[in-house]
Enzyme design. Structure first.
Site, PDB file in Angstrom:
ATOM      1  N   GLY A   1      20.313  42.817  22.138  1.00 31.46           N
ATOM      2  CA  GLY A   1      19.477  43.918  22.618  1.00 31.46           C
ATOM      3  C   GLY A   1      19.168  44.796  21.423  1.00 31.46           C
ATOM      4  O   GLY A   1      19.150  44.306  20.289  1.00 31.46           O
TER       5      GLY A   1
ATOM      6  N   ARG B   1      32.553  46.524  23.816  1.00 35.31           N
ATOM      7  CA  ARG B   1      33.653  46.937  24.686  1.00 35.31           C
ATOM      8  C   ARG B   1      34.851  46.032  24.414  1.00 35.31           C
ATOM      9  O   ARG B   1      34.708  44.803  24.338  1.00 35.31           O
ATOM     10  CB  ARG B   1      33.252  46.827  26.176  1.00 35.31           C
TER      11      ARG B   1
ATOM     12  N   GLU C   1      42.005  51.658  25.146  1.00 26.21           N
ATOM     13  CA  GLU C   1      41.731  52.685  24.139  1.00 26.21           C
ATOM     14  C   GLU C   1      42.428  53.951  24.585  1.00 26.21           C
ATOM     15  O   GLU C   1      42.387  54.258  25.788  1.00 26.21           O
ATOM     16  CB  GLU C   1      40.226  52.921  24.023  1.00 26.21           C
TER      17      GLU C   1
ATOM     18  N   HIS D   1      36.576  53.566  17.885  1.00 28.32           N
ATOM     19  CA  HIS D   1      35.375  53.717  18.723  1.00 28.32           C
ATOM     20  C   HIS D   1      34.463  54.841  18.194  1.00 28.32           C
ATOM     21  O   HIS D   1      34.235  55.844  18.877  1.00 28.32           O
ATOM     22  CB  HIS D   1      35.787  53.976  20.183  1.00 28.32           C
ATOM     23  N   ILE D   2      33.958  54.620  16.975  1.00 27.11           N
ATOM     24  CA  ILE D   2      33.127  55.653  16.350  1.00 27.11           C
ATOM     25  C   ILE D   2      31.679  55.189  16.161  1.00 27.11           C
ATOM     26  O   ILE D   2      30.940  55.751  15.352  1.00 27.11           O
ATOM     27  CB  ILE D   2      33.702  56.109  14.985  1.00 27.11           C
TER      28      ILE D   2
HETATM   29  C1  DGY Z   1      28.500  54.011  24.375  1.00 23.40           C
HETATM   30  O1  DGY Z   1      27.557  54.791  24.228  1.00 23.40           O
HETATM   31  O2  DGY Z   1      28.560  53.204  25.305  1.00 23.40           O
HETATM   32  C2  DGY Z   1      29.587  54.091  23.364  1.00 23.40           C
HETATM   33  O3  DGY Z   1      30.387  52.978  23.349  1.00 23.40           O
HETATM   34  C3  DGY Z   1      30.429  55.315  23.639  1.00 23.40           C
HETATM   35  O4  DGY Z   1      31.121  55.125  24.833  1.00 23.40           O
END
Ligand code: DGY
Length: 324
Positions: free
Chosen positions: A154, A237, A266, A285-286
């Protein structure tokens, strides 16, 4: 109207909502609301800006069916029961697209860091183990001309593919539920089956949503079909891969290494074995964590709420069917 914001968001979004005349309750940035606290607070508000992984399940929607709208400050919405939102005709929006460049930067960073074992090399210096020039030690893998396999092509995958082509002339293959012909034209990507993706990719990067179909799809069997020199990158994820199987695949040298910006659960525990494996780089998760992107996400969430509270369609609505 009264709006609950479940975690402090950048000021630009807050300002926009206040200028529109709304009253805001902003919950702490560091403390996660329990399900019950969230429901109790949401009951006192007209709309919710949901930030982080609040579980908006069928019970939430049943109890809070008075809500006029929910704006997520994320692109992913695996934490939301969309069928339940539809049942009560509550529109839910996300922050699609604005974070594609920033998140693909993190995928690119991890790809390069894993290929050169960068995080462990940093640790080596900290541990005082940098002694001599050793011609056969600490060797990485080059990315030039290699094949990038995108799982879930995507917007974020397209951005990563553009960078990989420009920097390393990588060949791009991808696997999706359906072919993405627009992306094929844009970046010259080739559609392959899941097994072909596993067998042909030098780097596999995950950009798919978490769903029943993708949950733990990268398991022992999948890793066993990958090249022993392959890199596994996940910025989507954590639950798309099976962590135990990933650890085993790296320990047994079934694959070269992994770069993760997402884990399951997490936050990752500091004793997690992945943190001490060779060719593994983990980030907390940044993906979207830049000043520019977080500002845009906050503004987008605010604009969606403002539209809905003005009885207009939310521009980034996920469940369009509520408007039918
Ligand atoms: C999202 O925007 O889905 C990022 O992973 C933050 O949760």
């Amino acid at each position: 109207m009264k709006i609950l914001i479940t975690r402090k968001i950048p000021q630009k979004g807050i300002q926009l909502l206040e200028e529109a005349g709304h009253t805001l309750t902003i919950h702490s940035e560091t403390v996660t609301l329990t399900k019950t606290e969230l429901i109790n607070l949401a009951k006192q508000h007209d709309a919710v800006v949901s930030v982080g992984g609040n579980q908006l399940d069928s019970n939430f929607f049943e109890q809070c069916n008075h809500l006029k709208c929910i704006a997520l400050m994320s692109v992913g919405y695996d934490n939301v029961d969309i069928n339940a939102a539809n049942l009560y005709k509550i529109p839910v929006s996300n922050t699609s697209d604005v974070l594609s460049k920033a998140t693909s930067d993190i995928a690119f960073l991890l790809m390069l860091a894993v290929s050169r074992n960068a995080f462990n090399m940093h640790k080596k210096i900290e541990q005082g183990s940098w002694k001599n020039f050793e011609p056969t030690a600490d060797l990485g893998i080059e990315l030039y001309g290699k094949t990038l396999g995108v799982f879930g092509l995507g917007r974020i995958g397209i951005e990563l593919a553009k960078k990989a082509k420009a920097a390393y002339e990588m060949k791009i293959i991808y696997h999706n539920r359906k072919r993405n012909e627009e992306a094929e034209d844009l970046i010259g990507a080739t559609y392959v089956s899941f097994d072909e993706l596993l067998a042909q990719s030098d780097v596999i990067s995950i950009h798919a949503n978490l769903s029943d179909e993708t949950r733990e799809i990268f398991d022992k069997t999948a890793f066993s079909k990958m090249k022993s020199s392959a890199l596994f990158i996940n910025t989507a994820r954590g639950a798309v891969h099976n962590e135990k199987d990933l650890i085993e695949a790296i320990q047994s040298k079934t694959i070269w290494g992994a770069g993760l910006d997402v884990t399951n659960p997490e936050p990752m525990d500091k004793t997690n074995p992945l943190l001490n494996l060779p060719n593994v780089c983990v980030l907390p998760h940044i993906g979207s964590a830049t000043v520019e992107t977080r500002d845009q996400m906050a503004l987008m969430a605010a604009r969606n709420i403002i539209a809905a509270l003005n009885n207009q369609k939310m521009p980034q609505v996920i469940n369009k069917e509520v408007y039918d």
